[in-house]
Scaffold this motif. Structure first.
Motif, PDB file in Angstrom:
ATOM      1  N   SER A 216       0.999  -1.149  -0.092  1.00 43.90           N
ATOM      2  CA  SER A 216      -0.204  -0.320   0.305  1.00 43.90           C
ATOM      3  C   SER A 216       0.789   1.115   0.127  1.00 43.90           C
ATOM      4  O   SER A 216       1.870   1.401   0.855  1.00 43.90           O
ATOM      5  CB  SER A 216      -0.818   0.011   1.154  1.00 43.90           C
ATOM      6  N   LYS A 217      -0.013   2.140  -0.456  1.00 42.95           N
ATOM      7  CA  LYS A 217       0.924   3.587  -1.053  1.00 42.95           C
ATOM      8  C   LYS A 217       0.681   4.305   0.478  1.00 42.95           C
ATOM      9  O   LYS A 217       2.032   4.825   0.996  1.00 42.95           O
ATOM     10  CB  LYS A 217       0.696   4.291  -2.124  1.00 42.95           C
ATOM     11  N   GLU A 218      -0.560   4.245   0.926  1.00 45.76           N
ATOM     12  CA  GLU A 218      -0.641   4.856   2.153  1.00 45.76           C
ATOM     13  C   GLU A 218      -0.754   4.331   3.011  1.00 45.76           C
ATOM     14  O   GLU A 218      -1.785   2.765   3.358  1.00 45.76           O
ATOM     15  CB  GLU A 218      -2.302   6.074   1.998  1.00 45.76           C
ATOM     16  N   LYS A 219       0.049   3.402   4.376  1.00 51.76           N
ATOM     17  CA  LYS A 219      -0.121   2.715   5.180  1.00 51.76           C
ATOM     18  C   LYS A 219       0.831   3.721   6.416  1.00 51.76           C
ATOM     19  O   LYS A 219       1.085   4.123   6.169  1.00 51.76           O
ATOM     20  CB  LYS A 219       0.196   1.569   4.770  1.00 51.76           C
ATOM     21  N   THR A 220      -0.381   3.128   7.403  1.00 46.30           N
ATOM     22  CA  THR A 220       0.479   3.503   9.085  1.00 46.30           C
ATOM     23  C   THR A 220       0.210   2.504   9.987  1.00 46.30           C
ATOM     24  O   THR A 220      -1.052   1.852   9.939  1.00 46.30           O
ATOM     25  CB  THR A 220      -0.864   4.734   9.474  1.00 46.30           C
ATOM     26  N   LEU A 221       1.019   2.599  11.135  1.00 49.07           N
ATOM     27  CA  LEU A 221       1.806   1.515  11.163  1.00 49.07           C
ATOM     28  C   LEU A 221       1.493   2.672  13.405  1.00 49.07           C
ATOM     29  O   LEU A 221       2.018   3.295  13.228  1.00 49.07           O
ATOM     30  CB  LEU A 221       3.353   0.870  11.335  1.00 49.07           C
ATOM     31  N   HIS A 222       0.276   2.259  14.007  1.00 48.82           N
ATOM     32  CA  HIS A 222       0.458   2.783  15.503  1.00 48.82           C
ATOM     33  C   HIS A 222       0.626   1.050  16.035  1.00 48.82           C
ATOM     34  O   HIS A 222       0.676   0.560  16.564  1.00 48.82           O
ATOM     35  CB  HIS A 222      -1.036   2.525  15.471  1.00 48.82           C
ATOM     36  N   PHE A 234      -7.740   3.469  22.521  1.00 47.86           N
ATOM     37  CA  PHE A 234      -8.413   4.990  21.669  1.00 47.86           C
ATOM     38  C   PHE A 234      -7.688   4.297  20.006  1.00 47.86           C
ATOM     39  O   PHE A 234      -7.977   5.284  19.006  1.00 47.86           O
ATOM     40  CB  PHE A 234      -7.842   6.194  22.217  1.00 47.86           C
ATOM     41  N   GLU A 235      -7.140   3.732  20.481  1.00 44.84           N
ATOM     42  CA  GLU A 235      -6.920   2.606  18.555  1.00 44.84           C
ATOM     43  C   GLU A 235      -8.011   2.294  17.901  1.00 44.84           C
ATOM     44  O   GLU A 235      -8.586   2.412  16.726  1.00 44.84           O
ATOM     45  CB  GLU A 235      -5.857   1.758  18.582  1.00 44.84           C
ATOM     46  N   ARG A 241     -12.008   6.537  12.329  1.00 45.87           N
ATOM     47  CA  ARG A 241     -11.268   7.853  12.260  1.00 45.87           C
ATOM     48  C   ARG A 241     -10.878   7.368  10.579  1.00 45.87           C
ATOM     49  O   ARG A 241     -10.917   7.741   9.324  1.00 45.87           O
ATOM     50  CB  ARG A 241     -10.543   8.583  12.464  1.00 45.87           C
ATOM     51  N   ARG A 245     -12.165   8.396   7.132  1.00 49.17           N
ATOM     52  CA  ARG A 245     -12.171   8.717   5.746  1.00 49.17           C
ATOM     53  C   ARG A 245     -12.003   7.752   4.467  1.00 49.17           C
ATOM     54  O   ARG A 245     -11.996   9.350   3.406  1.00 49.17           O
ATOM     55  CB  ARG A 245     -10.526   9.173   5.648  1.00 49.17           C
ATOM     56  N   VAL A 251     -17.127  11.432  10.522  1.00 52.15           N
ATOM     57  CA  VAL A 251     -17.323  11.402  12.169  1.00 52.15           C
ATOM     58  C   VAL A 251     -18.057  12.385  12.993  1.00 52.15           C
ATOM     59  O   VAL A 251     -17.743  13.288  12.952  1.00 52.15           O
ATOM     60  CB  VAL A 251     -15.605  10.690  12.297  1.00 52.15           C
TER      61      VAL A 251
END
Lengths: 255, 255
Positions: A216-222, A234-235, A241, A245, A251
């Motif tokens: 994925s071009k857009e990927k986020t690790l938390h 809160f995850e 959210r 998006r 929301v």
């Protein structure tokens, strides 16, 4: 093709909750009590040893329905939630329990067993999605998301890789292995991925390597400080959210 | 002790923006046009080569003021925003520009230079915080947060480690080194830390190691696919929610 049959319905706090079956698969669909004619759909996969109405599932479903006006569906994985267990299920569950009691690593058992479960679960999810899209309040046009951690990731990664209707996914808290990473490398939709920085079961580098594998071009690790079962509440809000998006909802509460 | 002097004031969209000086330090304070008598304060540190009114600063300040009703202060770092440069500043900036032009790694220059800047900036920040807390709309009782990436992290980590008034901080996009990591190891307040997964300047393991160094029981890493300057806009919204959680404000718009 199986049709969807509703078997029970309750309603509380603006959320309608309907049990359903699709063939032998048992599931639950949460929907806004009132809202637009059609709304996006989020499929949620539960973790190993739990079921469709586990508190984490109910809590996340309510957040998504109330926060975004989405529909949310969870099905019981094979061998889970009262569904029949095969001889393989019994053997692997016993092996996991022995490893846990002995304080041995569970990854070498969980990873191949969950890959086996995914082979059984992916066709069930696709048939369920077909049936859900027959409902007028869902339809075939709206975007679909997938949200599943632990075993929900082991099943959700191959499902998302093969299922073009899924346009965004939240995964996490699972081990890297060659086969799963190769499948993740075929996923290009936006991904949010959670892991626990101090996970006593999943080595940190293993979780990071699985995140790294997604194309994925857009990927986020938390990554959060804490042990395997200490994922901060809160995850779930963050996932809401993320889907707002990518599936186009607003929301409506400070999630 | 220096007092705070306001030198200019404008107002737009519910946000009052006041330039100030504290001794030789130049800063800007963003505040809600109307709100409760007192509100929490977020200190923001800008990145290297920019200044107090850089678009990222203005954008984040407006989000925090309008979303949470907080006050937000930014000061120009030493040698930035029109403040005089020393011979060290001139030499190090020239060295950075040479490295960048030659395509050589900038970390070996940025890290020690920013550590030097932090030694000059931390006392300035503490004097500024003293002066800001003299204002009746801020006061000494309310919680204080710190938000700074890049050079804002190099300065903010030693500031937060020594400053007990700071109760939550957002850092990120900076290199690990022994000295900075040792300082981070003295920080125990909640931390949100961002890094870019494909940062062409900061090796991935370096960013992960700096995150790992914080002693905070609650710390969250947000790693996004993308290069050094491609931090997604939604991370600013995430920081707003982080401060709302820890400084006690309510997010009033869907941030």
């Amino acid at each position: 093709m199986f049709s969807l049959h509703f078997t029970a319905e309750t309603s509380s706090d603006g959320v309608v909750e309907r049990d359903f079956t699709v063939g032998e698969v048992t599931g639950v669909l949460w929907s806004p009590a009132s809202g637009p004619d059609r709304a996006p759909l989020v499929l949620m996969g539960h973790g190993g040893g739990t079921h469709k109405r586990w508190p984490a599932m109910t809590g996340r479903a309510h957040r998504l329905v109330k926060g975004c006006g989405f529909h949310v569906a969870v099905i019981d994985a094979p061998g889970h939630g009262g569904r029949p267990r095969t001889a393989v299920d019994e053997r692997e569950i016993a092996a996991m329990q022995r490893a846990m009691a002995a304080g041995e690593p569970v990854g070498p058992i969980v990873v191949p067993y969950n890959a086996h479960l995914a082979e059984r679960a992916v066709p069930e999810w696709r048939a369920t999605l077909d049936a859900l899209q027959e409902l007028p309040e869902i339809g075939t046009e709206g975007p679909v998301g997938y949200f599943g951690l632990n075993m929900g990731t082991a099943i959700g990664v191959p499902l998302t890789a093969i299922e073009p209707r899924i346009v965004a996914a939240v995964f996490g808290i699972f081990w890297h292995d060659e086969s799963l990473a190769e499948t993740a490398g075929r996923i290009t939709v936006p991904v949010e991925f959670v892991l626990q920085w101090d996970d006593e079961h999943i080595p940190r580098q293993s979780g990071l390597a699985l995140f790294d594998a997604f194309a994925s071009k857009e990927k986020t690790l938390h990554a959060n400080a804490g042990r395997h079962k200490e994922l901060p509440r809160f995850e779930a809000d963050s996932a809401v959210r993320f889907f707002a998006r990518h599936l186009g909802g607003a929301v409506t509460s400070p999630a």
